[in-house]
Design a protein around this motif. Sequence first.
Motif, PDB file in Angstrom:
ATOM      1  N   ALA A 288       0.808  -1.218   0.000  1.00  0.00           N
ATOM      2  CA  ALA A 288       0.000   0.000   0.000  1.00  0.00           C
ATOM      3  C   ALA A 288       0.844   1.271   0.000  1.00  0.00           C
ATOM      4  N   ALA A 289       2.161   1.137   0.138  1.00  0.00           N
ATOM      5  CA  ALA A 289       3.020   2.307   0.346  1.00  0.00           C
ATOM      6  C   ALA A 289       3.534   2.903  -0.963  1.00  0.00           C
ATOM      7  N   SER A 290       3.808   4.204  -0.913  1.00  0.00           N
ATOM      8  CA  SER A 290       4.621   4.865  -1.924  1.00  0.00           C
ATOM      9  C   SER A 290       6.070   4.743  -1.462  1.00  0.00           C
ATOM     10  N   VAL A 291       6.965   4.429  -2.388  1.00  0.00           N
ATOM     11  CA  VAL A 291       8.332   4.048  -2.011  1.00  0.00           C
ATOM     12  C   VAL A 291       9.354   5.011  -2.610  1.00  0.00           C
ATOM     13  N   PHE A 292      10.364   5.349  -1.776  1.00  0.00           N
ATOM     14  CA  PHE A 292      11.513   6.126  -2.231  1.00  0.00           C
ATOM     15  C   PHE A 292      12.767   5.300  -1.930  1.00  0.00           C
ATOM     16  N   TYR A 293      13.507   4.956  -2.967  1.00  0.00           N
ATOM     17  CA  TYR A 293      14.759   4.209  -2.757  1.00  0.00           C
ATOM     18  C   TYR A 293      15.921   5.056  -3.246  1.00  0.00           C
ATOM     19  N   THR A 294      16.954   5.193  -2.392  1.00  0.00           N
ATOM     20  CA  THR A 294      18.132   5.980  -2.739  1.00  0.00           C
ATOM     21  C   THR A 294      19.371   5.149  -2.455  1.00  0.00           C
ATOM     22  N   HIS A 295      20.317   5.209  -3.374  1.00  0.00           N
ATOM     23  CA  HIS A 295      21.552   4.429  -3.215  1.00  0.00           C
ATOM     24  C   HIS A 295      22.723   5.204  -3.808  1.00  0.00           C
ATOM     25  N   ASP A 296      23.838   5.206  -3.088  1.00  0.00           N
ATOM     26  CA  ASP A 296      25.100   5.649  -3.673  1.00  0.00           C
ATOM     27  C   ASP A 296      26.230   4.921  -2.953  1.00  0.00           C
ATOM     28  N   TYR A 297      27.437   5.358  -3.158  1.00  0.00           N
ATOM     29  CA  TYR A 297      28.598   4.677  -2.570  1.00  0.00           C
ATOM     30  C   TYR A 297      28.528   4.679  -1.045  1.00  0.00           C
ATOM     31  N   ASP A 298      27.865   5.681  -0.471  1.00  0.00           N
ATOM     32  CA  ASP A 298      27.872   5.871   0.976  1.00  0.00           C
ATOM     33  C   ASP A 298      26.779   5.107   1.717  1.00  0.00           C
ATOM     34  N   PHE A 299      25.636   4.867   1.061  1.00  0.00           N
ATOM     35  CA  PHE A 299      24.501   4.328   1.816  1.00  0.00           C
ATOM     36  C   PHE A 299      23.421   3.765   0.906  1.00  0.00           C
ATOM     37  N   ASP A 300      22.541   2.949   1.502  1.00  0.00           N
ATOM     38  CA  ASP A 300      21.277   2.535   0.907  1.00  0.00           C
ATOM     39  C   ASP A 300      20.162   3.056   1.796  1.00  0.00           C
ATOM     40  N   MET A 301      19.088   3.548   1.202  1.00  0.00           N
ATOM     41  CA  MET A 301      17.957   4.046   1.984  1.00  0.00           C
ATOM     42  C   MET A 301      16.649   3.646   1.307  1.00  0.00           C
ATOM     43  N   LEU A 302      15.765   3.027   2.082  1.00  0.00           N
ATOM     44  CA  LEU A 302      14.424   2.683   1.603  1.00  0.00           C
ATOM     45  C   LEU A 302      13.417   3.377   2.506  1.00  0.00           C
ATOM     46  N   CYS A 303      12.644   4.301   1.941  1.00  0.00           N
ATOM     47  CA  CYS A 303      11.617   5.037   2.681  1.00  0.00           C
ATOM     48  C   CYS A 303      10.256   4.704   2.082  1.00  0.00           C
ATOM     49  N   GLN A 304       9.256   4.539   2.954  1.00  0.00           N
ATOM     50  CA  GLN A 304       7.903   4.229   2.501  1.00  0.00           C
ATOM     51  C   GLN A 304       6.909   5.124   3.230  1.00  0.00           C
ATOM     52  N   SER A 305       5.871   5.541   2.525  1.00  0.00           N
ATOM     53  CA  SER A 305       4.844   6.374   3.160  1.00  0.00           C
ATOM     54  C   SER A 305       3.448   5.929   2.735  1.00  0.00           C
ATOM     55  N   ILE A 306       2.512   6.039   3.675  1.00  0.00           N
ATOM     56  CA  ILE A 306       1.112   5.690   3.419  1.00  0.00           C
ATOM     57  C   ILE A 306       0.235   6.751   4.076  1.00  0.00           C
TER      58      ILE A 306
END
Length: 336
Positions: A40-58
């Motif tokens: 059910a979530a809208s997803v934001f995924y960000t990745h680079d050499y420094d980090f991985d980030m997965l954010c979700q919002s509903i």
Amino acid sequence: MKIPNHLRWPGKVLRIETDDTDYTPIETIPEEYRNLVIPAASVFYTHDYDFDMLCQSIRLGPFSLWTHEVFAMENITLLPVTTKPIIALHFMAGSDVMAEITDNGPYKLSGKEVNLFKLDAAFHEAPMKRGDTLFSFHINVLPHVFSKLSTKHPELAQLTQKKLRKGSGPLHDRPYKINKVCFEIIQQICGCRYIEMLADKFLYRNCLDLFINFANQDKVSHLPSPKFDPEIMDAVPHAVQFLKENVGEEFNSAKMAYILDVNARELKAAFEATCFISAEQFHFQCKMYQAFKLIVNTKAEPNIIAKAIGMRDTGEFIKKFETYFDCSYIAVRNAQ
């Protein structure tokens, strides 16, 4: 708002509350993270050499539910940002983080702790060291909406009557521990497979139950914590599991205590003192969650579902179900 330029480590924006709609297509998210995605979530995924980030919002009526999972491969500074003032019920897991909350200095966010924050529209700062992981889960409400929630839900009066501080910061004296009941609800939210109306109704109730539990804890936070024998404390998580697994039975505190081999009166007191809900109320909560799942996942008639959760009167079951989830039984059934 400008991103701070005085950072010691590379800054990485972490969405706390935004109207950003630049969502990440599910098919572009790495395979190893897809099992974390809530349908059910809208997803934001960000990745680079420094980090991985997965954010979700509903979006859930007055609530805005967010989850964040961050994996730091190098030293970074998270920049949590909200584009509007919010009240945020925030649950934390993973590595400890010292958050620089605007106007109020460092605030330690520790794993297995929950806080209620007022956050102004701003960038905040939270350094993460190489190898740190973070799971952050929060439910946001706009301040003017938050103040009116107790009109519909009197259980929240303890929170909605709080005087909002100037600037950003916590609305209570110290962090509280995430208790076993709240942990179960958070796991249920993260594992929710529903979409559209079913997700709206089920997840809204989950969020409300988390707010009510926090309000119950806040109400007694000024009192000394009661002491219990170790065997009683050890029995509480077993009691939570017992109640989850026995939704088909009527609540019986004496039977539960007998099976767990502890004193019923002491177990009752310890359960309420550590879970901030009575064992009977938690059992009812489990019954309602299970009923929702049975309505959605089976073709069983209402009388069969009522019996499956230990209720003899079908009419009473439907009435309680509709009150609990604030929607009609038929609407849930038809949304299968």
